[in-house]
Design a protein around this motif. Structure first.
Motif, PDB file in Angstrom:
ATOM      1  N   SER A 181      73.171 -69.886  -0.564  1.00 26.00           N
ATOM      2  CA  SER A 181      73.877 -71.105  -0.244  1.00 26.00           C
ATOM      3  C   SER A 181      75.452 -70.701  -0.462  1.00 26.00           C
ATOM      4  N   LEU A 182      75.840 -69.581   0.201  1.00 28.57           N
ATOM      5  CA  LEU A 182      77.255 -69.254   0.352  1.00 28.57           C
ATOM      6  C   LEU A 182      78.123 -70.444   1.251  1.00 28.57           C
ATOM      7  N   GLU A 183      79.233 -70.397   0.823  1.00 25.44           N
ATOM      8  CA  GLU A 183      80.006 -71.499   1.425  1.00 25.44           C
ATOM      9  C   GLU A 183      81.234 -70.823   2.379  1.00 25.44           C
ATOM     10  N   TYR A 184      81.282 -71.064   3.466  1.00 28.26           N
ATOM     11  CA  TYR A 184      82.380 -70.731   4.420  1.00 28.26           C
ATOM     12  C   TYR A 184      83.626 -71.123   4.025  1.00 28.26           C
ATOM     13  N   ARG A 185      84.580 -70.194   4.002  1.00 24.67           N
ATOM     14  CA  ARG A 185      85.960 -70.808   3.538  1.00 24.67           C
ATOM     15  C   ARG A 185      86.947 -70.510   4.660  1.00 24.67           C
ATOM     16  N   ASN A 186      87.115 -69.293   5.324  1.00 20.91           N
ATOM     17  CA  ASN A 186      87.897 -69.032   6.533  1.00 20.91           C
ATOM     18  C   ASN A 186      87.713 -67.698   6.694  1.00 20.91           C
ATOM     19  N   VAL A 187      88.423 -67.595   8.108  1.00 16.73           N
ATOM     20  CA  VAL A 187      88.313 -66.206   8.714  1.00 16.73           C
ATOM     21  C   VAL A 187      89.734 -65.501   8.367  1.00 16.73           C
ATOM     22  N   VAL A 188      89.468 -64.378   7.821  1.00 16.71           N
ATOM     23  CA  VAL A 188      90.782 -63.807   7.504  1.00 16.71           C
ATOM     24  C   VAL A 188      91.399 -62.813   8.654  1.00 16.71           C
ATOM     25  N   SER A 189      90.339 -62.206   9.608  1.00 22.47           N
ATOM     26  CA  SER A 189      90.948 -61.454  10.680  1.00 22.47           C
ATOM     27  C   SER A 189      89.636 -61.185  11.462  1.00 22.47           C
ATOM     28  N   GLY A 190      90.009 -60.632  12.652  1.00 19.53           N
ATOM     29  CA  GLY A 190      88.880 -60.264  13.581  1.00 19.53           C
ATOM     30  C   GLY A 190      89.060 -59.411  14.804  1.00 19.53           C
ATOM     31  N   THR A 191      88.291 -58.890  15.393  1.00 18.54           N
ATOM     32  CA  THR A 191      88.290 -58.502  16.717  1.00 18.54           C
ATOM     33  C   THR A 191      87.098 -58.642  17.761  1.00 18.54           C
ATOM     34  N   PHE A 192      87.702 -58.373  18.851  1.00 17.79           N
ATOM     35  CA  PHE A 192      86.603 -58.825  19.989  1.00 17.79           C
ATOM     36  C   PHE A 192      86.601 -57.644  21.079  1.00 17.79           C
ATOM     37  N   ASP A 193      85.322 -57.159  21.349  1.00 18.14           N
ATOM     38  CA  ASP A 193      85.429 -56.295  22.504  1.00 18.14           C
ATOM     39  C   ASP A 193      83.907 -56.287  23.245  1.00 18.14           C
ATOM     40  N   THR A 194      84.207 -55.693  24.335  1.00 18.16           N
ATOM     41  CA  THR A 194      82.913 -55.719  25.344  1.00 18.16           C
ATOM     42  C   THR A 194      82.506 -53.961  25.701  1.00 18.16           C
ATOM     43  N   ILE A 195      81.451 -53.782  25.189  1.00 15.86           N
ATOM     44  CA  ILE A 195      80.960 -52.483  25.496  1.00 15.86           C
ATOM     45  C   ILE A 195      79.873 -52.556  26.296  1.00 15.86           C
ATOM     46  N   LYS A 196      79.757 -51.942  27.807  1.00 13.60           N
ATOM     47  CA  LYS A 196      78.493 -51.873  28.524  1.00 13.60           C
ATOM     48  C   LYS A 196      78.239 -53.386  28.689  1.00 13.60           C
ATOM     49  N   GLY A 197      78.880 -54.406  28.714  1.00 10.25           N
ATOM     50  CA  GLY A 197      78.466 -55.822  29.064  1.00 10.25           C
ATOM     51  C   GLY A 197      78.114 -56.616  27.893  1.00 10.25           C
ATOM     52  N   ILE A 198      78.242 -56.000  26.472  1.00  5.08           N
ATOM     53  CA  ILE A 198      77.668 -56.584  25.382  1.00  5.08           C
ATOM     54  C   ILE A 198      78.723 -56.698  24.463  1.00  5.08           C
ATOM     55  N   GLY A 199      79.218 -58.016  23.907  1.00  6.91           N
ATOM     56  CA  GLY A 199      80.144 -58.489  23.442  1.00  6.91           C
ATOM     57  C   GLY A 199      79.959 -58.234  21.718  1.00  6.91           C
ATOM     58  N   HIS A 200      80.959 -57.639  21.313  1.00  4.63           N
ATOM     59  CA  HIS A 200      80.891 -57.163  19.718  1.00  4.63           C
ATOM     60  C   HIS A 200      81.941 -58.293  19.122  1.00  4.63           C
ATOM     61  N   ILE A 201      81.725 -58.777  18.212  1.00  3.48           N
ATOM     62  CA  ILE A 201      82.644 -59.576  17.542  1.00  3.48           C
ATOM     63  C   ILE A 201      82.775 -59.228  15.922  1.00  3.48           C
ATOM     64  N   ARG A 202      83.684 -58.685  15.412  1.00  2.00           N
ATOM     65  CA  ARG A 202      83.772 -58.220  14.133  1.00  2.00           C
ATOM     66  C   ARG A 202      84.793 -59.106  13.157  1.00  2.00           C
ATOM     67  N   LEU A 203      84.442 -59.637  12.166  1.00  2.00           N
ATOM     68  CA  LEU A 203      85.158 -60.369  11.321  1.00  2.00           C
ATOM     69  C   LEU A 203      85.272 -60.176   9.794  1.00  2.00           C
ATOM     70  N   VAL A 204      86.401 -60.684   9.231  1.00  2.00           N
ATOM     71  CA  VAL A 204      86.501 -60.406   7.871  1.00  2.00           C
ATOM     72  C   VAL A 204      86.715 -62.105   7.526  1.00  2.00           C
ATOM     73  N   ILE A 205      85.579 -62.493   6.661  1.00  2.00           N
ATOM     74  CA  ILE A 205      85.422 -63.868   6.257  1.00  2.00           C
ATOM     75  C   ILE A 205      85.562 -64.042   4.787  1.00  2.00           C
ATOM     76  N   THR A 206      86.381 -65.152   4.292  1.00  2.00           N
ATOM     77  CA  THR A 206      86.106 -65.233   2.844  1.00  2.00           C
ATOM     78  C   THR A 206      85.003 -66.274   2.768  1.00  2.00           C
ATOM     79  N   VAL A 207      84.292 -66.101   1.621  1.00  2.00           N
ATOM     80  CA  VAL A 207      83.303 -66.806   1.467  1.00  2.00           C
ATOM     81  C   VAL A 207      82.998 -67.189   0.050  1.00  2.00           C
ATOM     82  N   LYS A 208      82.604 -68.306  -0.438  1.00  2.00           N
ATOM     83  CA  LYS A 208      82.606 -68.869  -1.768  1.00  2.00           C
ATOM     84  C   LYS A 208      81.087 -68.837  -2.278  1.00  2.00           C
TER      85      LYS A 208
END
Length: 119
Positions: free
Chosen positions: A57-84
């Motif tokens: 039962s982790l609780e979402y707080r906020n996104v700190v940072s993130g990146t998005f890129d596409t490699i061979k048509g596949i989307g990659h989302i990388r995030l740093v998230i603060t969780v409680k």
């Protein structure tokens, strides 16, 4: 003269192969604004998916940072998230993959140790 023609043709074939296979041109990751709805929706998706899979039962707080890129048509989302977790807030790193015509998939979600957040 024949050897030079063969070497030139070989080089052209190799370059053509690399270009068509996508191994020569790779787009660098784009930074995601952590306050943008795209980042927030994906941050909430990560925590929800993790809670369902791990029965936590982790609780979402906020996104700190993130990146998005596409490699061979596949989307990659990388995030740093603060969780409680209970009373403790901690930053986690997440990796989401979005295949074309398929639902996005949480591939990795782990707490950041010692301030390091490499994926």
């Amino acid at each position: 003269m024949g050897l030079i023609k063969f070497q030139c043709i070989s080089l052209l074939i190799t370059i053509l192969y690399l270009v068509l296979s996508g191994n020569i041109f790779q787009v660098s990751a784009r930074t995601i604004d952590p306050t943008f709805s795209f980042a927030i929706e994906n941050g909430k998706f990560v925590v929800n998916e993790y809670n369902v899979k791990r029965r936590t039962s982790l609780e979402y707080r906020n996104v700190v940072s993130g990146t998005f890129d596409t490699i061979k048509g596949i989307g990659h989302i990388r995030l740093v998230i603060t969780v409680k977790n209970g009373r403790v807030e901690k930053e986690y790193k997440a990796h989401i993959i979005h295949y074309p015509n398929k639902p996005k998939e949480l591939k990795a979600f782990a707490p950041i140790k010692n301030g390091c957040c490499g994926f």
